[in-house]
Scaffold this motif. Structure first.
Motif, short mmCIF file in Angstrom:
data_model
loop_
_atom_site.label_atom_id
_atom_site.label_comp_id
_atom_site.label_asym_id
_atom_site.label_seq_id
_atom_site.Cartn_x
_atom_site.Cartn_y
_atom_site.Cartn_z
N ALA B 69 0.83 -1.21 0.00
CA ALA B 69 0.00 0.00 0.00
C ALA B 69 0.86 1.25 0.00
O ALA B 69 1.90 1.30 0.66
CB ALA B 69 -0.90 0.01 1.23
N ILE B 71 0.35 5.06 1.22
CA ILE B 71 -0.55 5.89 2.02
C ILE B 71 -0.07 7.34 1.92
O ILE B 71 1.10 7.62 2.18
CB ILE B 71 -0.53 5.46 3.51
CG1 ILE B 71 -0.61 3.94 3.66
CG2 ILE B 71 -1.61 6.19 4.30
CD1 ILE B 71 -1.94 3.34 3.44
N GLU B 72 -1.01 8.22 1.59
CA GLU B 72 -0.68 9.66 1.54
C GLU B 72 -0.22 10.11 2.92
O GLU B 72 -0.82 9.78 3.93
CB GLU B 72 -1.94 10.43 1.11
CG GLU B 72 -1.72 11.92 1.00
CD GLU B 72 -3.02 12.64 0.65
OE1 GLU B 72 -4.05 11.98 0.43
OE2 GLU B 72 -2.99 13.88 0.61
N SER B 111 -7.00 -1.47 -5.14
CA SER B 111 -7.95 -1.04 -4.12
C SER B 111 -7.64 0.41 -3.73
O SER B 111 -6.55 0.71 -3.25
CB SER B 111 -7.84 -1.96 -2.90
OG SER B 111 -8.77 -1.58 -1.92
N ALA B 113 -8.77 4.04 -1.75
CA ALA B 113 -9.58 4.84 -0.84
C ALA B 113 -9.27 6.30 -1.16
O ALA B 113 -8.14 6.74 -0.97
CB ALA B 113 -9.26 4.51 0.61
N LEU B 114 -10.27 7.01 -1.67
CA LEU B 114 -10.03 8.34 -2.24
C LEU B 114 -10.73 9.42 -1.43
O LEU B 114 -11.91 9.30 -1.12
CB LEU B 114 -10.58 8.38 -3.68
CG LEU B 114 -10.01 7.34 -4.65
CD1 LEU B 114 -10.71 7.47 -6.00
CD2 LEU B 114 -8.51 7.50 -4.80
N SER B 149 -12.25 7.84 1.27
CA SER B 149 -11.46 7.92 2.50
C SER B 149 -11.80 9.21 3.21
O SER B 149 -11.83 10.26 2.59
CB SER B 149 -9.96 7.88 2.18
OG SER B 149 -9.23 8.27 3.34
N GLY B 151 -9.85 10.46 5.25
CA GLY B 151 -8.55 11.03 5.57
C GLY B 151 -7.65 10.96 4.36
O GLY B 151 -7.99 11.42 3.27
N PRO B 152 -6.46 10.35 4.50
CA PRO B 152 -5.50 10.33 3.40
C PRO B 152 -5.94 9.40 2.27
O PRO B 152 -6.75 8.51 2.46
CB PRO B 152 -4.23 9.77 4.07
CG PRO B 152 -4.72 9.01 5.25
CD PRO B 152 -5.95 9.71 5.72
N MET B 154 -5.37 6.31 -0.10
CA MET B 154 -4.66 5.05 0.06
C MET B 154 -4.77 4.28 -1.26
O MET B 154 -5.85 4.14 -1.81
CB MET B 154 -5.28 4.22 1.17
CG MET B 154 -5.37 4.98 2.47
SD MET B 154 -5.90 3.94 3.84
CE MET B 154 -6.10 5.19 5.12
N ASP B 156 -3.81 0.67 -2.55
CA ASP B 156 -3.34 -0.65 -2.13
C ASP B 156 -3.43 -1.58 -3.33
O ASP B 156 -4.48 -1.71 -3.94
CB ASP B 156 -4.23 -1.17 -0.99
CG ASP B 156 -3.56 -2.27 -0.21
OD1 ASP B 156 -2.32 -2.31 -0.18
OD2 ASP B 156 -4.27 -3.10 0.38
#
Lengths: 350, 350
Positions: B69, B71-72, B111, B113-114, B149, B151-152, B154, B156
Motif C-alpha cells: 500500500a 498511504i498519503e 484497491s 480509498a479516495l 477515505s 482522511g489520506p 490510500m 493498495d
C-alpha cells in the motif's frame, strides 16, 4: 523513560492503554499474527516473510480473486466495533464475494494501515477475529503488508478462491422467468448498526443482540454459494453487501432483465422489523436498502427447481422473493396492491 | 445549481478545481479506468464488474502473490507527487516484489480509498500512470475496489505473477562466500525525494532531474529478476524498497549469514552523490539507508559466475558490492581502512 528493550514507554497521557503498535517492530507485529495462524498447507511453497508468497495453483480449477477494504469512519466505527469484529468483517466481506461466485476460498492477503496509537492488544484481537474466520472456511493467510496510517485505520483484504470451469456464478446469467431467492434474512445487520449507534448516542431503545451480532460478525454464505454453483442450481448470483435493493438492480442490470419483488415475501429478520417499527421507520424500505447483510441473491431457472429442492437443507434457508422479468423495470409489489419502483440502494462511494 | 445530468456542480469555494470524484458514481469511475486499459487477455474468464474476477491459472507454474500500500502522508506527498507518479509508484513497488522473486507479472488488483475532494482529472492521471506501467510489463488489471477515505488517499495494490517450479528466488538461499551484487544505482530516489521536499520548502539548491525521475517513476527490475531466476544465477534476492542497508540485513538474516560490504564499490548515482555532498551529508551513509530505489540485491554463488557473465548485458547493470560471510556481523569496509557496522535501515512502520 526507556523500557528494558530500549523503547520509549507509553506517554503518561494514556496511562491505562498499554503498549501500542508503535512499540513494536514490523517483524514483531508480523510474528504476533503468525502465532495466531495454523500451519500452512502443503500447497504454500513460501508463506509470510519474503518479498512475496509462492503457492501451487489447484489443478483443473479456475481462480477467483477479490479485494475489499474496510476504512475506519466509512465502514466501521471503532467506538462500537470491537477489534475482533473489525478483523472478522474485513475478511467476511471478501469471503462473501467468493461465495457469490460459487467458489471455494483458498488464500488471504492482509494489508493493514494502522494508526500508531492502536493498542497492540486491539491489533492482536483484530487479527484473531480474522484468523478464526479464515480457519473456519479453510482459507489461509499467506501474506500481507503492514504500514502506519496518519489517519483512519484501513484493513484491505485480498482473497482468492477456486471454482470448477463452467461452475462460476456471475451476476449476468439470469433470464426473464428465473425466480429470485435470497439466503437467510435481511435487515438485521443495518438494524444492528443503528442499535450500536443509538447506544453511543445514549438513546434508550430496546436493542436486539441477534441484530448486533449479525452486524458485527456476519457469516458469509460460502457453503450456499458452493452448493448453488456445483449443482448448477443458480443462473446468477450476487451478495447483498450494499443491500437487497442494490443487489437486485445489479443482477437484473447485468442480466439484461427487469425484476418484480414481492414485499410480503421478504425474509426480514424479526428483530430488525421490531427495531425499524419502534423507530417509526418503514420496515420494508429499511430492510431492502440496508447494507451489510452478506446474504446471497440468487436467480434460479424453472428447469433447476429440482436441484433447488435437493440442496435446500444443506444450502441453508432460501426464500423466494420475486422473479426476473422481460420488462426492464425493477418493481416491488406491496400487499395493499401498490407496485412501486424498488428503492435505490446505498452507495459506498458518495 | 444542477448540471444537465442532475448532479450538483462543484462548490464555488473551489472554482478552478473542476469536478471531483464525488461527482461521479462508482460505476462511472470504474468505467473511466476501463477506458485506459487494454483488452483483457484470453486467460481472463471474467474481468472487472462482477463480485470477483475469474482467471485461468498458468499451467506448470507456481504463483507469486504480493500486496503493498501507498498511504498519503506516509509514502507520498500530493504537494509534489503528480497523480501519474502516485499510480506508477503504487504498482512499481509491487512489481519490484514480483521481480525480487524472479517471477513474471500477471495480474493486478487495485484497491483505492479516495478523498472526496480529489479532482477526477487527478484520478484519471493516477490510473493512467498505473495502467501504462502495467502494460509495459504485461500485467493486467482485472479487478479492484473503490471507496472513499475520510482522511489520506490510500492506494493498495495486489499483484500476482508466475514462476517455474524451483526457479523462485527467496531471501534465504545465500551462503558464506556468495557474492553480493546490486542492480542499477542507489541513492537517486531518496535524493530525488529530498530535492522535491526542498522545493516545497523553498530551499534554493541545485536539483537533478534524473534523481527526481527515479523517485517519482521508479522502474522495477522485472527483466533482471526473471533472468537471474531462470538461469539459476542468483541464490538469493530481495528488492531495495527500504534501502540497501535494510536489504543486506534482511537477506543475510534470512540466509543465516553475515555480510561484508565494500563502501568504495557501491554504485551511488552521481546526481545523488552531488546532492548529498552539497547538503553536507555523508553520501555513502545517505545512499545505503535511503529507500525507494527498487533495485535488486542479489547473492551469486561462485559456481554461477559463468551464468552471471552470460546475462550481464541483458539483465542490466550489476555491480559487485560485497560478499556473504560465515561471521554473523554486517560490516561495511571503507577506503580509509575502517570497518564499521552497516547503518540500520529505514522502518516504514515507526
Amino acid at each position: 523513560m526507556q523500557s528494558e528493550t530500549g523503547r520509549t514507554a507509553p506517554a503518561l497521557s494514556t496511562p491505562a492503554a498499554g503498549p501500542t503498535v508503535v512499540d513494536f517492530t514490523e517483524a514483531e507485529l508480523i510474528a504476533r499474527v503468525r502465532a495466531q495462524l495454523p500451519k500452512a498447507p502443503d500447497w504454500v511453497a513460501l508463506g509470510i516473510g519474503d518479498d512475496a508468497c509462492v503457492v501451487q495453483p489447484e489443478k483443473n480449477r479456475l481462480e477467483v480473486l477479490t479485494v475489499d477494504a474496510l476504512i475506519e469512519g466509512v465502514h466501521f466505527d471503532r467506538a462500537f466495533t470491537p477489534p475482533a469484529a473489525i478483523g472478522h468483517r474485513a475478511l467476511a466481506v471478501n469471503l462473501s464475494d467468493i461465495a457469490a461466485m460459487g467458489a471455494e476460498p483458498r488464500l488471504v492477503l492482509v494489508s493493514l494501515a494502522l494508526p500508531q496509537s492502536l493498542p497492540v492488544a486491539d491489533y492482536d484481537h483484530m487479527m484473531g477475529g480474522l484468523a478464526a474466520l479464515a480457519a473456519r472456511y479453510g482459507a489461509h493467510v499467506v501474506g500481507g503488508n503492514l504500514t502506519r496510517s496518519p489517519g483512519p485505520m484501513m484493513v484491505d483484504i485480498t482473497v482468492t478462491g477456486t471454482v470448477k470451469p463452467r461452475r462460476a456464478l456471475t451476476r449476468g446469467g439470469a433470464r426473464p422467468g428465473h425466480e429470485l431467492y435470497v439466503t437467510g434474512t435481511i435487515g438485521a445487520a443495518s438494524a444492528g448498526l443503528e442499535m450500536l449507534q443509538s447506544r453511543v448516542a445514549s438513546i434508550s431503545a430496546p436493542t436486539d443482540d441477534d441484530c448486533i451480532q449479525r452486524y458485527l460478525f456476519p457469516e458469509p454464505r460460502v457453503r450456499s454459494g458452493l452448493l448453488l454453483g456445483r449443482t448448477r442450481t443458480a443462473s446468477a448470483c450476487i451478495d447483498l453487501s450494499d443491500g437487497l435493493a442494490d443487489a437486485v438492480r445489479q443482477l437484473a442490470g447485468a442480466s439484461g432483465t427487469g425484476a418484480r419483488i414481492d414485499a410480503e415475501a421478504l425474509p426480514i429478520a424479526a428483530g430488525a422489523r421490531r427495531w425499524f417499527q419502534s423507530r417509526g421507520a418503514d420496515d420494508v424500505h429499511a430492510a431492502v436498502v440496508g447494507g451489510d447483510d452478506y446474504e446471497l441473491l440468487v436467480a434460479v431457472p424453472p428447469r433447476a427447481r429440482r436441484q433447488l429442492a435437493g440442496i435446500l437443507g444443506a444450502a441453508g434457508p432460501l426464500t423466494r422473493i420475486g422473479v426476473c422479468t422481460a420488462e426492464p423495470d425493477i418493481i416491488m409489489h406491496y400487499p395493499d396492491g401498490r407496485a412501486l419502483p424498488l428503492p435505490t440502494g446505498y452507495s459506498h462511494f458518495r
